[in-house]
Every structure is written in C-alpha cells, then in structure tokens.
Design an enzyme around this catalytic site. Structure first.
Site, short mmCIF file in Angstrom:
data_model
loop_
_atom_site.label_atom_id
_atom_site.label_comp_id
_atom_site.label_asym_id
_atom_site.label_seq_id
_atom_site.Cartn_x
_atom_site.Cartn_y
_atom_site.Cartn_z
N TYR A 123 0.85 -1.19 0.00
CA TYR A 123 0.00 0.00 0.00
C TYR A 123 0.88 1.24 0.00
O TYR A 123 1.85 1.31 0.75
CB TYR A 123 -0.90 0.00 1.24
CG TYR A 123 -1.75 1.24 1.39
CD1 TYR A 123 -2.79 1.50 0.51
CD2 TYR A 123 -1.51 2.15 2.43
CE1 TYR A 123 -3.58 2.65 0.66
CE2 TYR A 123 -2.29 3.28 2.58
CZ TYR A 123 -3.33 3.53 1.69
OH TYR A 123 -4.10 4.65 1.85
N ASP A 142 9.32 2.49 -0.32
CA ASP A 142 8.31 3.22 0.45
C ASP A 142 8.51 2.85 1.92
O ASP A 142 8.08 1.80 2.38
CB ASP A 142 6.91 2.85 -0.04
CG ASP A 142 5.82 3.60 0.73
OD1 ASP A 142 6.17 4.33 1.69
OD2 ASP A 142 4.64 3.44 0.39
N LYS A 174 4.64 9.09 8.74
CA LYS A 174 4.41 8.54 10.08
C LYS A 174 5.43 9.02 11.11
O LYS A 174 5.30 10.14 11.61
CB LYS A 174 4.29 7.01 9.99
CG LYS A 174 3.08 6.66 9.10
CD LYS A 174 2.69 5.22 8.99
CE LYS A 174 1.36 5.13 8.24
NZ LYS A 174 1.30 4.25 7.13
#
Ligand SMILES: *Cc1c(COP(=O)(O)O)cnc(C)c1O
Length: 432
Positions: A148, A243, A271
């Site tokens: 994702y 990623d 994050k």
C-alpha cells in the site's frame, strides 16, 4: 480485568459522526469495517496507553498507525511543539527547522542525499512516482500486490493474484488511464521480476515497494527478492523506490534500507517523521532530487509543507531516537510478545503464523508461512475479528484488521507485554 462490552459514549458519537462525515471517520481503516462493531473514540493518550471517551484504558499497539514509536505524549516532543507554537504556526517562507530536519534525515537514512518535505505519506509516494517518471522520461511503473502506498491514483491497483497483470483500478474514480502504466507483481517472486524486466525493462520508470511490508500484515522480503530488484533496476536505469513510510525510523534508525543493507534510489517517509503531526517526505540521490522544482522541472509544491510545528515534532522524535537508541529494547519486547502470542496460540491449538521485523508484527490466523498477498489472504479473518474484540474487552487495542501490523513502542515495558500475553492466553482459548 475485562471491560464491559458496550461503550455507550463511543456508540453515540459514532452515530453522530456518521451524519456529518462519510462513514463517520476521516480514514477508512478506523471504521472497524473488517471486524464489525463500533470504533472506539479516543479521549487521550499517555505513553503506551490510550483512554476512550467511556473512560476505558487500553494498552495501545496501533500508535496512530505508526508515528508513536516513543509512545503518546513523549515529554520532549510535547515541549518542542509547545515551544514552536510560541513563534507562530505557519509562514509560507523558509524556516531553520526545515533545514535541520532535512539535514538530520539525510544523515540518518543511507539512500537520502536531499529531501523534500510534504504533508502525508500519500503525497510522498505520489511525488516520488512523478519524479521518477520525470527523471527517466518513462511512464511505466511496477508495484507489488499487497503493498500500500497511500491513495495515489496510479498505485490504487487491484492486487493481482500471482500472475503478472497490467493493472486495473481498484476504486471508482480512478480512470483506467491512470493505472494502465502500472504493472502489478507478486511480492517475493524473483522470476516475476526477471520476466517483467525482460519484457519491459527499457520502459520502466520506477519500481516501488514496501521493502518490509506492513500493509498486507507484516511480510518479510526474502534476500534474493530485494537484491534482484536492486540489480535489475540498476541495469535498466529504473528508479528503485523504497516506500519507508511505515518502516522508516521503525525497523532501524535508518529504516529497512539500513536493516537490510540495500540502498534504493528514492525513499518515501511519513508517520514517525512527523511524530504525530502531518509530515511526509521523499528523498534520494542528489542527481534525481535536483530534478524537483525549483531546482529542476518536475513540479511539486505545498502551502503547509515544512510546517514549523510539524518540523519541531519530527526533529524532537528523531533526536530522541538518536539519543535513546531504543532498538535493542524494542527488539527484546517485540520478541517477547511474538514468543508469548505464538505460545498462547499453540496451547489453544489455533493455527498461527507470526511475522515480525523489529517492533512491527502480525499474527496471521493461518499455519503459514505468509510470504505474499496470496498466503496472507489464507488467514481466517472471521477468527481475527473475534480475537480483536476479545483483546479489546481485555484492554488491549490492536489494529482492527488482519492485514495490518501492530507496533510496539519504546514506552511499552516488559510488564505491558506480559499483561498482553496473559490476555491473549484467555482470549485465544475462547476462540478454539
Ligand atoms: C501509511 C502508509 C502510506 C500512506 O501514508 P498517509 O500519510 O496515510 O498518506 C504510504 N505507504 C506506506 C507504506 C504506508 O504505511
């Protein structure tokens, strides 16, 4: 100690929220869609705990889905944000904190020589894909089933099952044209990589992946997989994008690329880099990054990018991680949790496969091994739902889907882990 199973405050607030917010939430993963029931509305957090609006306290293994590696309301982070507030919230002009965070990120992450701040992980991956295309002059990209990368049009592609397929959009509103240049391959499949490069190598702008996957649950890469990717990308002039929005500053200070000793051309971050405020970033080799405007022609911008409060928060988290170096402690506590959960499942006679990388971990309700999306989706999601609600009643807040990773923070102690394992023993016995 078990909570009452109803949470009247959360139930009432969820009803009210659904009237004004689609589905009652601002991001779908929060809605308990995969496990049923009503999302828990949170009033506050402190260290490893969160407290809901009905007054129940939980040991939190979500950590806002990753950012809170230091736990909630870490004093140094709170102080840094409060200090920054004294000077103003946003200027739309350069501030010193932006350079300081950029320098720190470049020093910490092996593959980053220059970095651009954005406001979310989605923005980071979207911009990295545009940059890779602009740099190479090519359109086609590769992603992996089960990875994702945020809600970027070109990356919202139906996870193909095993076969090498050209993508079709997985959400209404994504035109086929947006994903027709996206090739979807199975994770951990070296021959699929070789085949894709043999057929399309000269036209591949980028390969993007989670080097350690968290978004189909935690799935580890085999060594051959990442090395083959690195090699094929180098041979073909294809930009390798890690990623690391989840794994950055999580599985090691320098992320998965440090832990696995493989350096990508571009890295996306999010994050932890914002410590709970909205920050994303993308960075990499200077030669590529210097194509970003205003240094180069690839346009990317943001009114609030490099926001002073967000920079202060991110700097405080990264500096604290450098000073306290919690990696051994995270490894030990997450290892204890892994062993305790596996043991509890074995004793209950429930098939369980636990994948873990440092402080990120998933218990799959399947005998495993879980190495890609196909094997992850063999897990018993109905059993997961009962596990999730059982643990919630025992005051343990886990990610509300089988296909997510839980996070241990530096604020979790051995006692918190022991309490969690004790609850798991009771709950798993009820499930068999
Ligand atoms: C969370 C996540 C994203 C998206 O980040 P947002 O800040 O939610 O847009 C992208 N990639 C990975 C690997 C993630 O875990």
């Amino acid at each position: 100690m078990e909570h009452r199973s109803d949470r009247p405050g959360s139930a009432a607030e969820f009803t009210r929220a659904r009237q004004w917010i689609p589905g009652g939430v601002n991001s779908p993963a929060r809605a308990f869609g995969a496990v049923g029931g009503t999302p828990v509305f949170i009033a506050s957090g402190s260290g490893p705990f969160i407290t809901d609006i009905d007054g129940y306290q939980y040991i939190d293994y979500v950590g806002s889905w990753g950012p809170h590696i230091l736990g909630h309301r870490h004093p140094q982070v709170m102080q840094a944000i409060a200090d920054a507030c004294q000077h103003g919230t946003s200027f739309g002009a350069p501030t010193v904190a932006e350079t300081e965070l950029a320098e720190l990120v470049c020093r910490i992450v092996p593959g980053i020589e220059r970095v651009r701040m954005v406001n979310s992980g989605t923005e980071a991956t979207m911009s990295a894909i545009r940059l890779a295309r602009g740099f190479t002059g090519r359109d086609r990209i590769v992603k992996f089933a089960g990875c994702y990368h945020g809600h970027v049009d070109s990356l919202l592609v139906q996870a193909g099952s095993g076969a090498l397929t050209l993508g079709t959009p997985s959400s209404p509103g994504v035109p086929a044209g947006c994903t027709s240049d996206t090739l979807v391959l199975p994770f951990n499949d070296v021959s699929a990589i070789d085949q894709a490069f043999a057929e399309h190598g000269a036209s591949l702008a980028a390969v993007i992946l989670e080097p350690i996957c968290g978004n189909m649950g935690c799935v580890l890469p085999n060594d051959d997989f990442l090395r083959t990717l690195r090699q094929r990308c180098s041979e073909n002039g294809t930009v390798l994008i890690f990623d690391e929005v989840m794994t950055g500053f999580r599985v090691a200070l320098g992320g998965a690329q440090e832990r696995l000793n493989i350096t990508p051309d571009l890295t996306t971050l999010g994050k932890i880099i914002g410590g709970g405020l909205p920050v994303g970033a993308y960075g990499g080799r200077a030669e590529i990054m210097d194509c970003v405007s205003p240094a180069g022609p690839v346009y990317q911008a943001g009114t609030l990018s490099g926001n002073p409060l967000a920079m202060a928060s991110g700097l405080a988290v990264l500096r604290t991680l450098q000073q306290e170096s919690p990696w051994d402690r995270l490894e030990k506590h997450a290892g204890l949790l892994e062993a305790g959960l596996q043991d509890a499942a074995d004793q209950a006679g429930i098939p369980a496969c636990i994948n873990r990388a440092g402080s990120m971990l998933t218990l799959f309700f399947t005998s495993g091994p879980v190495t890609d999306l196909d094997t992850a989706t063999q897990a018993d999601t109905e059993r997961f739902a009962r596990w999730f609600h059982g643990m919630l009643r025992h005051g343990i807040y886990l990610p509300c889907s089988q296909f997510e990773a839980l996070f241990v923070s530096a604020a979790h102690t051995e006692d918190h882990i022991r309490e969690t394992v004790a609850a798991a023993q009771v709950v798993l016995k009820e499930l068999c």
